[in-house]
Write a protein that holds these residues in place. Structure first.
Motif, PDB file in Angstrom:
ATOM      1  N   UNK A 169       0.833  -1.204   0.000  1.00  0.00           N
ATOM      2  CA  UNK A 169       0.000   0.000   0.000  1.00  0.00           C
ATOM      3  C   UNK A 169       0.866   1.251   0.000  1.00  0.00           C
ATOM      4  N   UNK A 170       0.645   2.097  -0.974  1.00  0.00           N
ATOM      5  CA  UNK A 170       1.345   3.378  -1.039  1.00  0.00           C
ATOM      6  C   UNK A 170       2.728   3.325  -1.652  1.00  0.00           C
ATOM      7  N   UNK A 171       3.239   2.148  -1.997  1.00  0.00           N
ATOM      8  CA  UNK A 171       4.574   2.050  -2.582  1.00  0.00           C
ATOM      9  C   UNK A 171       4.523   2.368  -4.075  1.00  0.00           C
ATOM     10  N   UNK A 206       7.565  -3.597  -8.127  1.00  0.00           N
ATOM     11  CA  UNK A 206       7.956  -2.816  -6.951  1.00  0.00           C
ATOM     12  C   UNK A 206       9.408  -3.145  -6.635  1.00  0.00           C
ATOM     13  N   UNK A 207      10.296  -2.177  -6.749  1.00  0.00           N
ATOM     14  CA  UNK A 207      11.681  -2.361  -6.351  1.00  0.00           C
ATOM     15  C   UNK A 207      11.828  -1.929  -4.898  1.00  0.00           C
ATOM     16  N   UNK A 212      12.037   0.005   2.557  1.00  0.00           N
ATOM     17  CA  UNK A 212      10.759  -0.639   2.217  1.00  0.00           C
ATOM     18  C   UNK A 212      10.802  -2.161   2.289  1.00  0.00           C
ATOM     19  N   UNK A 213      11.974  -2.764   2.422  1.00  0.00           N
ATOM     20  CA  UNK A 213      12.071  -4.226   2.399  1.00  0.00           C
ATOM     21  C   UNK A 213      11.284  -4.873   3.528  1.00  0.00           C
ATOM     22  N   UNK A 214      11.123  -4.183   4.648  1.00  0.00           N
ATOM     23  CA  UNK A 214      10.387  -4.758   5.781  1.00  0.00           C
ATOM     24  C   UNK A 214       8.897  -4.926   5.478  1.00  0.00           C
ATOM     25  N   UNK A 239      16.467  -9.963   3.040  1.00  0.00           N
ATOM     26  CA  UNK A 239      15.317  -9.137   2.698  1.00  0.00           C
ATOM     27  C   UNK A 239      14.962  -9.255   1.218  1.00  0.00           C
ATOM     28  N   UNK A 240      13.709  -9.048   0.899  1.00  0.00           N
ATOM     29  CA  UNK A 240      13.261  -9.108  -0.493  1.00  0.00           C
ATOM     30  C   UNK A 240      13.819  -7.927  -1.276  1.00  0.00           C
TER      31      UNK A 240
END
Length: 271
Positions: A169-171, A206-207, A212-214, A239-240
């Motif tokens: 959401x919001x990314x 989404x990169x 943002x990885x969390x 992390x992704x």
């Protein structure tokens, strides 16, 4: 089709060892700083046949790889370039390590047609929907299953194998034309084969970075199962690096009903 993929840039050595075990004709792709790429993707799709239709859910645990014999044809790409579809050869494909699925017919077809290592699993999910609350959050729990008493069923068990959440959401996201996705398999005779899958509209890419990885979390609940062992060894707490999603646009809508007139009045009691 509703589809979400999670990408993890990981240590290449365990990846190479596992790939050699499952797909000896393939080599692991290398991206940023020589990292290998492990990708998980969940799919919910409807397939129509001449005799009817069916809904299938499955999740693939993949290593991004290419045919070793074709190494000279490959471009050198960063992960972000790969994720946005810059590999026009489409030789960088997904070497399937585990495929868990809730549809016996899809399991059988995956094994026979594409040499997928496909076996029973089932799923509890929440995902963005026009028929649900707003937001862009996904949650997928992959649960244990076994073959059913007949060829048309599976037996569900309550034990969780692994799960993931992704709150997007919001990314920021960008459109990515990254198909056809080439899926690689190796049959029982040791022959490698490739089966491309086309998706006819762009994905949302989404990169992710340190801030943002969390938003993405992978959890292995059963580290003794083969899939859990491999996910723990290959990914662990890495992390992704990115997420990609696709949801088929609606083609029909059932409008809300409306009343044709006022509610009927209750009849008066007779004297």
């Amino acid at each position: 089709m509703h589809h979400i993929g999670l990408d993890f840039l990981v240590d290449p050595e365990p990846v190479r060892e596992l790939l050699a075990k499952h797909h000896p004709a393939l080599s692991a792709a290398e991206f940023d700083d020589g990292a290998a790429l492990v990708s998980l993707n969940y799919q919910l799709y409807f397939a129509q046949y001449s005799f009817g239709g069916g809904v299938t859910q499955e999740i693939e645990c993949n290593i991004v790889a290419f045919p070793t014999a074709a190494a000279g044809r490959l471009p050198h790409l960063t992960y972000d370039e790969y994720a946005h579809g810059y590999d026009q050869t489409k030789l960088l494909g997904i070497a399937r390590i585990h495929v868990l699925c809730d549809n016996p017919f899809a399991i059988d077809a995956g094994r026979k047609l594409y040499a997928e290592p496909k076996y029973p699993g089932w799923f509890e999910t929440t995902m963005p929907s026009l028929n649900g609350p707003g937001g862009d959050a996904w949650s997928v729990r992959c649960k244990k299953a076994s073959p059913g008493p007949d060829a048309e069923s599976i037996t569900r068990h309550e034990a969780d194998l692994f799960s993931f959440t992704a709150d997007l959401t919001g990314l920021d996201h960008t459109p990515a034309n990254n198909t056809p996705i080439t899926g690689y398999g190796t049959d029982e005779a040791g022959r490698a084969l490739a089966g491309p899958m086309n998706v006819y509209q762009p994905y949302r890419q989404y990169t992710l970075g340190p801030a943002t990885a969390a938003r993405v979390r992978l959890t292995v609940q059963d580290s003794t199962a083969e899939a859990g062992q491999d996910l723990t060894r290959l990914i662990g707490d890495t992390p992704a690096a990115g997420v990609w999603t696709y949801q088929s646009p609606p083609v029909a809508a059932h409008n809300r009903p409306y009343y044709l007139g006022p509610a009927p009045q209750p009849a008066e009691d007779s004297p």
